[in-house]
Structure formats: C-alpha cells, structure tokens
Design a protein around this motif. Structure first.
Motif, mmCIF file in Angstrom:
data_model
loop_
_atom_site.group_PDB
_atom_site.id
_atom_site.type_symbol
_atom_site.label_atom_id
_atom_site.label_comp_id
_atom_site.label_asym_id
_atom_site.label_seq_id
_atom_site.Cartn_x
_atom_site.Cartn_y
_atom_site.Cartn_z
ATOM 1 N N ALA A 1 0.827 -1.218 0.000
ATOM 2 C CA ALA A 1 0.000 0.000 0.000
ATOM 3 C C ALA A 1 0.857 1.262 0.000
ATOM 4 N N HIS A 2 1.990 1.217 0.702
ATOM 5 C CA HIS A 2 2.807 2.429 0.819
ATOM 6 C C HIS A 2 4.069 2.348 -0.051
ATOM 7 N N ALA A 3 4.122 1.335 -0.919
ATOM 8 C CA ALA A 3 5.265 1.150 -1.834
ATOM 9 C C ALA A 3 6.596 1.304 -1.096
ATOM 10 N N ILE A 4 6.769 0.506 -0.039
ATOM 11 C CA ILE A 4 7.980 0.632 0.790
ATOM 12 C C ILE A 4 9.092 -0.240 0.169
ATOM 13 N N PRO A 5 10.195 0.375 -0.261
ATOM 14 C CA PRO A 5 11.281 -0.420 -0.852
ATOM 15 C C PRO A 5 12.106 -1.059 0.265
ATOM 16 N N CYS A 6 11.923 -2.363 0.503
ATOM 17 C CA CYS A 6 12.615 -2.988 1.641
ATOM 18 C C CYS A 6 13.100 -4.399 1.304
ATOM 19 N N ASP A 7 13.348 -4.672 0.027
ATOM 20 C CA ASP A 7 14.026 -5.918 -0.405
ATOM 21 C C ASP A 7 13.325 -7.192 0.079
ATOM 22 N N LEU A 8 12.015 -7.201 0.035
ATOM 23 C CA LEU A 8 11.252 -8.352 0.546
ATOM 24 C C LEU A 8 11.482 -9.599 -0.320
ATOM 25 N N LYS A 9 11.778 -10.734 0.354
ATOM 26 C CA LYS A 9 11.902 -12.026 -0.350
ATOM 27 C C LYS A 9 11.272 -13.116 0.497
ATOM 28 N N PHE A 10 10.849 -14.208 -0.157
ATOM 29 C CA PHE A 10 10.084 -15.243 0.569
ATOM 30 C C PHE A 10 10.860 -16.540 0.736
ATOM 31 N N GLY A 11 10.473 -17.299 1.770
ATOM 32 C CA GLY A 11 11.028 -18.632 2.041
ATOM 33 C C GLY A 11 11.860 -18.636 3.307
ATOM 34 N N HIS A 12 11.591 -19.602 4.192
ATOM 35 C CA HIS A 12 12.362 -19.697 5.434
ATOM 36 C C HIS A 12 12.576 -21.153 5.818
ATOM 37 N N LEU A 13 13.799 -21.492 6.173
ATOM 38 C CA LEU A 13 14.119 -22.848 6.633
ATOM 39 C C LEU A 13 14.556 -22.806 8.094
ATOM 40 N N THR A 14 13.928 -23.648 8.942
ATOM 41 C CA THR A 14 14.471 -23.886 10.284
ATOM 42 C C THR A 14 15.207 -25.220 10.196
ATOM 43 N N ALA A 15 16.510 -25.182 10.371
ATOM 44 C CA ALA A 15 17.339 -26.352 10.053
ATOM 45 C C ALA A 15 17.604 -27.208 11.281
ATOM 46 N N ALA A 16 17.482 -28.523 11.080
ATOM 47 C CA ALA A 16 17.806 -29.490 12.141
ATOM 48 C C ALA A 16 19.285 -29.843 12.042
ATOM 49 N N MET A 17 19.953 -29.882 13.210
ATOM 50 C CA MET A 17 21.385 -30.212 13.212
ATOM 51 C C MET A 17 21.653 -31.584 13.826
ATOM 52 N N ASN A 18 20.614 -32.193 14.387
ATOM 53 C CA ASN A 18 20.787 -33.525 14.988
ATOM 54 C C ASN A 18 19.411 -34.199 15.095
ATOM 55 N N GLY A 19 19.428 -35.450 15.566
ATOM 56 C CA GLY A 19 18.181 -36.219 15.647
ATOM 57 C C GLY A 19 17.157 -35.583 16.577
ATOM 58 N N GLY A 20 17.638 -34.954 17.653
ATOM 59 C CA GLY A 20 16.716 -34.285 18.589
ATOM 60 C C GLY A 20 15.965 -33.164 17.890
ATOM 61 N N HIS A 21 16.687 -32.382 17.083
ATOM 62 C CA HIS A 21 16.032 -31.292 16.340
ATOM 63 C C HIS A 21 15.001 -31.849 15.357
ATOM 64 N N VAL A 22 15.358 -32.987 14.713
ATOM 65 C CA VAL A 22 14.431 -33.570 13.726
ATOM 66 C C VAL A 22 13.105 -33.879 14.420
ATOM 67 N N LYS A 23 13.218 -34.500 15.607
ATOM 68 C CA LYS A 23 12.008 -34.863 16.355
ATOM 69 C C LYS A 23 11.199 -33.611 16.727
ATOM 70 N N GLU A 24 11.934 -32.593 17.240
ATOM 71 C CA GLU A 24 11.256 -31.358 17.679
ATOM 72 C C GLU A 24 10.563 -30.660 16.512
ATOM 73 N N LEU A 25 11.255 -30.575 15.378
ATOM 74 C CA LEU A 25 10.672 -29.835 14.243
ATOM 75 C C LEU A 25 9.495 -30.591 13.625
ATOM 76 N N LYS A 26 9.600 -31.935 13.617
ATOM 77 C CA LYS A 26 8.460 -32.710 13.087
ATOM 78 C C LYS A 26 7.253 -32.517 14.014
ATOM 79 N N LYS A 27 7.524 -32.430 15.310
ATOM 80 C CA LYS A 27 6.425 -32.173 16.253
ATOM 81 C C LYS A 27 5.858 -30.760 16.031
ATOM 82 N N ASP A 28 6.739 -29.794 15.758
ATOM 83 C CA ASP A 28 6.261 -28.422 15.462
ATOM 84 C C ASP A 28 5.313 -28.445 14.263
ATOM 85 N N ILE A 29 5.681 -29.221 13.241
ATOM 86 C CA ILE A 29 4.831 -29.281 12.044
ATOM 87 C C ILE A 29 3.466 -29.865 12.419
ATOM 88 N N ASP A 30 3.468 -30.966 13.208
ATOM 89 C CA ASP A 30 2.189 -31.559 13.642
ATOM 90 C C ASP A 30 1.375 -30.533 14.430
#
Ligand SMILES: Cc1cc2nc3c(=O)[nH]c(=O)nc-3n(C[C@H](O)[C@H](O)[C@H](O)COP(=O)(O)OP(=O)(O)OC[C@H]3O[C@@H](n4cnc5c(N)ncnc54)[C@H](O)[C@@H]3O)c2cc1C
Length: 432
Positions: A121-150
C-alpha cells in the motif's frame, strides 16, 4: 520551536544504517506542550505500527522516540519475518489450550498479511523475499521440528513442510544440516527501510513524530500527561508504551523481562555465484538450537549472519571474529570471507517466551518482551493496541490474559539467575 532532523545520524555502525532510505524528516527535542488523542512512546516496530494504525483511524498522534526511528532492535535485527512467537506451537497449545493457541496463531498470520499489505500500500522499498528454513542439526532437532509441524497443523497452519536431509542440503549447502521445516510464507526484508517507510506513512496520515525526545514520566489521568526529558509535555487521552522502555513508574511491568544482547555481522558482497554455493535460493535460515545461527543474503549478496547472544548486558570484544569462525564452520566453502560490519541490539526476553501486554491504567497501554521473534508480533501488536484504544479490545484481551510473573531474584539476583538459566539452554545446544 523543536529542531528538525533530516539525516541518519544515530544509527551507528550497522549495515542497515548505511543502506537506509532515510527520506524521513521528523521533529526533535520536544520542549513545549502539545495536545493529541494518543501519545505513542517508542519508535520501534510496535510504536510505528500503532501510530500508523491510529493515524489512519483519524486520531491525532504524537510519537516520541528517545533516539532515532527504529535505531534499536527494530532497525538492527536479522530481518527474518516469521510466523508465531518465541514460544513453540506445542507449548502454546499446552499453556493456553487449542482454541486460544489457534487464535494467537491466526493473529500472527494476520500480522504477516498486515506487513505485506503495508509494504504494498505504501510502496515501501525494503528488499522483501520469501522462504524460510528452520534447520535441524541432529536427531533431537528432527524430532522437535516434526512435532512443530504436527502442532502447526493442529493450529490450522498446513502450509509448512518437512524437508529431509537431501532436500534441506539441496537448498542450503552445508553438511551441518540433517533436515528442516520449510515455511514458504516466511520472508526476509531490510527492517530499517521497512520501519522508515511505516514512519513516513504514519506522517502522511497526520502523525507527528519526534526523535531525540525521551519520555521520562507519565502522569495518569483524563487526560494523561507525558513529560519529556527536554522539558516538553504531551497532553493525551491515551498513552501507548511501545517496547522495553525505561520510564519512571514502569518498574513492576519491566521486571517481567530482561534484556540480552544479540550480534550480527555482514560480510563484503560475495556476488551471486558465491551466494549460490551457500544456498540455491535467497531464503532466510535459522537453525533449531536455542541460541541459534540465523542468516540470509542481502540484495547485494552480503551474508548477514547473527548468533552468539549474551545475557550479561555487557559488551565483549571479538564478537565479529567469533561469528566469522562460526560461518566458516557451517560453510567451509566460505574460507576467504571478510566481515565488514558487526553490530548488536537488545533482545527483550520474558520467562514464558510470550510478549507482555496490558494496561497500567485505563488509558495507558503497554507491550514489550517480544524476544528474538518480534518482527511480525510487534507489528501486529501495534495494530492491536491501536484497536484497543479505539474500543475494539477482543484481540488485546487474548494477550492481556497471559500471566507474567516477575523474573525471580529481585533487583540484585535477577540477572545472575537468568544467566544461569540460559547456561542450561546453551549446554542443551552443545550436548544436542
Ligand atoms: C540483533 C537482533 C536480531 C533480531 N532478529 C530478528 C529476526 O530476524 N526476526 C524477528 O522476528 N525478530 C528479530 N529480533 C527481534 C525484534 O527485532 C524485536 O522483537 C523488535 O524489533 C522489538 O520492537 P519494539 O518496537 O518492541 O522495540 P524497539 O525496536 O527496541 O523500539 C523501542 C524504541 O523505544 C525507544 N525508547 C526507549 N526508551 C524511550 C523513552 N523513554 N522515550 C522514548 N523512546 C524510548 C528506543 O530508543 C527504541 O527505538 C531481533 C532482535 C535483535 C536485537
């Protein structure tokens, strides 16, 4: 008459400041009496969003900013525009029940739409781009992130997906990641330019913005009186205290949060080819640790990389070097990287990882404690506070009902106890 401020002085050594579209002309050093419907104190996202919404509703607004517009957390952050709150979706459901958690999640998505709508609406030039990854670094993160998705699916948010190891590594080229939660609606932008655009839009709708004007006292009443350090007074029907501000009489409210210091570096421009060796698309990334790395590329292909939060409220030298080491550990292909800028900003953390929102008196509203997940939440809360001032309190009540206890330890031991608690999270990150 107050002095006028036209340049970007006061933003310090932050890459955003050097690339700011600072066309904003404000008033400064309020040293006389002004009258208005609403006095907004704090020129970060919360205050700016409230000021714009109020001005668009036709109310007269005076915004007071102690230093420069968005010169604190709002104009110095990672620029990652993320749904939700610092509290995980499962914890949201556990603490407040499915219906309230769903309401809170919908409010967050509404906040995302609010930001996108305002940029358009206000034509604000602020370099907007889409897409975000929350990355798992170990098996515990995989479990937590899959639970977040559920849990997100239980909240009605079905547009986040799981990426397995190969898919995550095809997107972000590091062996450190073993999967991740991909949010196609997540985004990133230049936060300072966004904030400056909102400030200009608020002015265009009639808001009066004062920089270098600190509120030092608020006298409740009908009307309220806000006293400035420069000897001015704002007589206002309502006051909004927007952010973690130090003003006389706010003590009990401010004891529910503590400020940590978060650091960011930006590299010299790497060029598109080198950027593509790091990620195949210009998305934003954060890992799933509590004290996480978060990064993205700027429009001119600098890697903007944050991490290494400290909880002592002291500055330690060498943060730039520590972050550079971290970048090289995750991306060995960036062996010859050069850091050009390093800066820090305040993270306002509450014990329950939710913003603290409420009223100090019938006409005085406050909101603070957005932590490191504040871009959407602050913008939306500014609108919610403006709606409450205008008599629509339904969504304000959702957050006003959240219980916040003062952080334990009294004035003397609050910070040491807090640091001890954070040490536990740091250990948990290290032990995986
Ligand atoms: C390094 C860093 C990285 C981050 N990265 C992200 C991210 O990628 N994504 C995300 O969602 N969140 C992120 N955050 C969090 C997000 O930036 C904050 O939650 C949000 O900007 C807070 O906005 P605010 O309006 O509450 O406060 P602020 O932006 O702090 O604004 C408050 C303003 O009030 C002014 N003020 C203080 N006292 C007075 C007074 N007495 N009178 C008048 N004015 C006063 C201050 O000068 C300040 O400008 C990050 C934060 C930091 C520090």
């Amino acid at each position: 008459m107050p002095e006028k401020y036209e340049n970007a002085k006061g933003y310090k050594d932050c890459w955003y400041a050097l690339t700011a579209n600072r066309l904003l002309v404000t008033l400064g050093g309020l040293n006389e009496q002004v009258n208005c419907d609403v006095c907004v104190i704090g020129g970060g996202f919360t205050g700016l969003s409230a000021a714009l919404e109020l001005a668009e509703k036709g109310l007269s607004v005076t915004l007071l900013e102690k230093e420069t517009i968005a010169g604190s957390a709002s104009g110095r952050n990672g620029g990652q525009v993320l749904r939700g709150y610092s509290k995980q979706p499962g914890a949201l459901i556990g603490s407040y029940g499915l219906d309230t958690a769903r309401q809170m999640s919908n409010i967050s998505l509404e906040g995302l739409a609010l930001i996108l709508g305002r940029i358009k609406a206000h034509a604000i030039p602020c370099d907007l781009k889409f897409g975000h990854l929350t990355a798992a670094m170990n098996g515990g993160h995989v479990k937590e992130l899959k639970k977040d998705i559920d849990d997100l699916h239980r909240l009605g948010q079905n547009d986040v997906t799981w990426l397995d190891r190969d898919a995550a590594r095809a997107l972000v080229h590091t062996e450190a990641y073993v999967g991740g939660l991909f949010d196609q609606k997540g985004a990133h932008f230049h936060p300072l330019n966004y904030a400056l655009g909102i400030a200009q839009a608020a002015q265009a709708s009639g808001a009066m913005i004062y920089e270098h004007t600190a509120a030092v006292d608020i006298v409740p009443g009908s009307p309220c009186k806000v006293i400035t350090a420069e000897g001015g007074t704002v007589i206002a029907k309502h006051v909004i205290i927007a952010g973690a501000l130090d003003i006389k009489g706010l003590g009990p409210v401010r004891r529910t949060s503590l400020t940590a210091t978060a650091h960011i570096v930006s590299t010299l421009p790497l060029g598109m080819d080198a950027a593509r060796q790091v990620m195949s698309r210009d998305i934003a990334v954060a890992d799933a640790r509590y004290i996480m790395d978060y990064y993205r590329f700027t429009n001119d292909y600098r890697l903007l990389f944050g991490g290494n939060c400290n909880y002592s409220n002291r500055e330690y030298p060498g943060e730039g070097t520590r972050l550079k080491k971290r970048i090289k550990k995750i991306f060995p292909q960036l062996e010859n990287i050069e850091i050009e800028h390093c800066w820090h900003g305040p993270l306002d953390l509450t014990a329950n990882a939710m913003p603290h929102v409420g009223r100090l008196a019938p006409q005085i509203y406050f909101a603070h404690g957005f932590g490191g997940h504040g871009v959407i939440a602050t913008n939306m809360m500014g609108k919610i506070l403006a709606d409450a001032v205008a008599g629509q309190t339904e969504r304000f009540d959702v957050f006003d009902k959240i219980r916040h206890n003062p952080l334990p330890g009294g004035d003397l031991l609050r910070r040491p106890l807090f640091m001890l608690g954070m040490l536990w999270y740091r250990l948990r990150d290290i032990l995986g």
